[in-house]
Design a protein around this motif. Structure first.
Motif, PDB file in Angstrom:
ATOM      1  N   CYS A  31       0.846  -1.200   0.000  1.00 53.90           N
ATOM      2  CA  CYS A  31       0.000   0.000   0.000  1.00 53.90           C
ATOM      3  C   CYS A  31       0.880   1.247   0.000  1.00 53.90           C
ATOM      4  N   CYS A  34      -0.303   3.336   3.629  1.00 57.99           N
ATOM      5  CA  CYS A  34       0.045   2.830   4.971  1.00 57.99           C
ATOM      6  C   CYS A  34       1.157   1.782   4.924  1.00 57.99           C
ATOM      7  N   CYS A  45      -6.473  -1.498  -0.396  1.00 57.14           N
ATOM      8  CA  CYS A  45      -5.819  -1.926   0.844  1.00 57.14           C
ATOM      9  C   CYS A  45      -6.859  -2.276   1.904  1.00 57.14           C
ATOM     10  N   GLU A  47      -6.424  -2.389   5.016  1.00 59.28           N
ATOM     11  CA  GLU A  47      -6.189  -1.624   6.249  1.00 59.28           C
ATOM     12  C   GLU A  47      -6.703  -0.189   6.130  1.00 59.28           C
ATOM     13  N   CYS A  48      -6.435   0.480   4.995  1.00 63.43           N
ATOM     14  CA  CYS A  48      -6.789   1.907   4.884  1.00 63.43           C
ATOM     15  C   CYS A  48      -7.632   2.223   3.657  1.00 63.43           C
TER      16      CYS A  48
HETATM   17 ZN   LIG Z   1      -3.146   0.928   3.308  1.00 60.83          ZN
END
Ligand SMILES: [Zn+2]
Lengths: 134, 384
Positions: A31, A34, A45, A47-48
């Motif tokens: 990513c 992040c 991604c 996560e983000c």
């Molecule tokens: Zn990310």
């Protein structure tokens, strides 16, 4: 080569991964926001939710999270290969992937053992990333 | 949910080899039996849910139409082995939202006889097939075998625990006239059973079956006018942690039950010790062990002790899968776990030897995919 064997069919998301395997390089998406590495390939991604990423080579080193020894020809196209070891590999960089442990007897495989990637060419375009004791 | 809901009818077809019935035919037979069990006119049913069960376009409506039902609410659900337990929750939610009043839920499968699909056809597609199957991954059995291996590593769980679970399911199936495997099984039989994906032997694996089941959900008010005593849905929950066990966040030693279970107990206002009988999804022996832990019937890592000495058999501290489960009654993807839970609580509907005396509360679970989906129902004879 066993022509009956099921082969991956690279698509928009995965073709860079499979090209990497063909070039004997294990590649993961990183990513751009992040910097989390991820596997299975996808454009966003987890996560983000950034859709910006780059493909990055990873070390190919990891540990066996768990494994199972296939001792019966459940899948007809793999019948001649039993016994073989299926495993979940935790890469040093974080992602986990399904693979096979080769290069040792099934009885020698243990959870936590260190492994490294190696590539087995199945045809002109597809190589599978296997793992062997490090 | 604002309202209170109950299961008012259940139906089950023959299980095992049923060559004379098509898959859709089995679905219709199970539905007919559930409707007759409820003592309803089928035209009163205004909601129909089916599992996907490899069916055709808008399959739930195909089944409804073939039954002569024009529903106000219908959809297909696909959560693998959690589908039936989650259909009950979807039915409650639909009624609670005012979409319909009475929902028929059906699952059928035809895997033992008749036309079958090829196991796989290369080249393969994305997902499981792109990153698992090319390595020789045979699917659910390898996922669960690898999970069991990790549990054995973390908690020292011995293989005999899996044998004890297999024997308990077989013992219950031997008492069930509608079971695929009724012959006795000893621990010696278990040890002699061949490896499939180590640490699983053949006797760690569920049956491959033809069969179907169905149940009907309606409001507690409507339930009071029907033929049988309502069995109330006192607690419910779902948790679906991952699609692929190769996801780096997947915990192979724990099922979605560790979330769906506490949610269901909280909604029911009870604790695991209040459960009289448990119908636990059992595609492989190990899953039962993990469920006993994740539901809090014992501590994590103590499942192997819990399944010793007949403690999960009828007469033991927590009878599990009183119908024989997927392991020995047959694989109807968890639908018959719901049917059995209802029958146990009604009392007097199963062979006397496999009736849990005075059972008032049952926990029913469903579990699907690569330890992907999980659903929980707490059923009760008493109105919540
Ligand atoms: Zn990310």
């Amino acid at each position: 080569m066993n022509t009956k064997r099921p082969l991956p069919r690279p698509d928009e998301d995965s073709e860079v991964f499979w090209e990497g395997c063909r070039a004997e390089e294990l590649r993961m998406q990183e990513c751009s926001e992040c910097h989390t590495l991820r596997f299975r390939p996808r454009p966003v991604c987890p996560e983000c939710l950034s859709d910006q990423f780059k493909w990055t080579p990873v070390s190919g080193k990891g540990r066996v999270y768990t494994f199972g020894v296939v001792r019966s020809g459940v899948l007809p196209s793999f019948r001649e290969e039993v016994p073989y070891v299926l495993a979940l590999i935790d890469l040093e960089e974080g992602p986990r992937m399904t693979s096979r442990i080769v290069g040792c007897e099934p009885e020698a495989v243990e959870i936590g053992m260190s492994v490294r990637v190696l590539f087995e060419a199945l045809d002109d375009t597809i190589s599978l990333p296997y793992f062997c004791p490090q | 949910m604002n309202g209170t809901y109950a299961i008012v009818g259940v139906g089950e077809t023959p299980v095992g080899k049923v060559p004379e019935w098509s898959k859709t035919g089995l679905a219709l037979l199970a539905a007919k039996r559930a409707i007759e069990d409820a003592g309803m006119n089928h035209k009163e049913i205004d909601g129909v849910l089916t599992s996907q069960m490899g069916g055709t376009f808008i399959y739930s409506l195909e089944v409804a139409t073939l039954l002569g039902i024009q529903p106000r609410y219908t959809t297909v659900m696909e959560l693998g082995g959690a589908t039936s337990v989650c259909m009950a929750q979807q039915a409650m939610a639909a009624i609670d939202a005012g979409l319909c009043e009475t929902v028929l839920c059906i699952h059928a499968q035809k895997q033992q006889t008749g036309p079958t699909r090829p196991r796989h056809t290369p080249p393969v597609d994305r997902g499981f097939d792109e990153f698992d199957r090319p390595f020789g991954h045979p699917g659910a059995i390898a996922v669960h075998a690898m999970a069991a291996q990790r549990h054995m590593y973390e908690y020292g769980t011995p293989n005999v625990a899996f044998g004890n679970i297999a024997m308990a399911m077989r013992k219950h199936a031997s008492l069930n006239a509608n079971a695929q495997r009724r012959e006795p099984m000893t621990l010696d039989d278990y040890w002699a059973s061949r490896w499939v994906v180590e640490p699983f032997r053949l006797l760690d694996c569920c049956q491959v079956s033809d069969g179907a089941g169905a149940f009907i959900v309606t409001s507690a008010d409507r339930a009071k006018d029907l033929r049988k005593a309502p069995i109330y849905i006192a607690g419910y929950g779902q948790f679906h942690p991952h699609r692929f066990i190769s996801d780096q966040h997947a915990d192979a030693t724990r099922l979605g039950a560790h979330i769906s279970g506490p949610d269901a107990f909280r909604r029911a206002g009870i604790t695991p010790k209040d459960i009289d009988v448990a119908e636990l999804y059992d595609c492989f022996t190990y899953v039962v062990l993990s469920e006993l832990e994740d539901y809090g019937f014992c501590e994590k890592g103590e499942g192997a002790e819990f399944v010793q000495d007949g403690q999960i058999e009828i007469g033991g501290r927590l009878p599990v899968n009183t119908h024989g489960g997927l392991l020995s009654q047959g694989h109807v993807e968890g639908m018959l776990h719901v049917v059995e839970g209802v029958r146990q609580l009604r009392g007097g509907e199963v062979e006397p030897k496999r009736q849990v005396p005075g059972a008032r509360r049952a926990l029913v679970s469903g579990h699907g995919g690569q330890m992907s989906t999980h659903g929980t129902l707490i059923l009760s004879r008493d109105e919540p």
